[in-house]
Design a protein around this motif. Sequence first.
Motif, PDB file in Angstrom:
ATOM      1  N   ASP A  52     -64.647  23.757  41.206  1.00  0.00           N
ATOM      2  CA  ASP A  52     -65.307  22.722  40.414  1.00  0.00           C
ATOM      3  C   ASP A  52     -66.716  23.205  40.102  1.00  0.00           C
ATOM      4  O   ASP A  52     -67.620  23.100  40.929  1.00  0.00           O
ATOM      5  N   ARG A  62     -68.872  22.062  37.957  1.00  0.00           N
ATOM      6  CA  ARG A  62     -69.848  20.977  37.819  1.00  0.00           C
ATOM      7  C   ARG A  62     -70.416  20.570  39.177  1.00  0.00           C
ATOM      8  O   ARG A  62     -71.612  20.399  39.341  1.00  0.00           O
ATOM      9  N   ALA A  63     -69.562  20.437  40.161  1.00  0.00           N
ATOM     10  CA  ALA A  63     -69.995  20.041  41.499  1.00  0.00           C
ATOM     11  C   ALA A  63     -70.429  21.247  42.346  1.00  0.00           C
ATOM     12  O   ALA A  63     -70.936  21.076  43.446  1.00  0.00           O
TER      13      ALA A  63
END
Length: 90
Positions: free
Chosen positions: A34, A36-37
């Motif tokens: 992920d 984004r995270a």
Amino acid sequence: LPLAAVRIENGQPTVWVLADGKLARRHVRLGRRDERAQLVEIVEGVTPADQVIATKFDNLREGLAAKIISGAAAEPKVADKDAPRTPAAN
């Protein structure tokens, strides 16, 4: 784990763990990522009980003595501010 915990060494993803008071390098197999995270799933190579060094450090060496100097658990995140919170374990 945070992406920063994973290093690529000779084409193999690795992480550092604290095992019996010493640093140890573990080869891992990555799963979902992920961006984004800034997290990556580890599907093989460490267990949930392993203490993984979750940031990059320079000059780590296999077998170097190490200890955690601040091991307080993170406060649980609760979506509803009025919901009861479970105290963090010490």
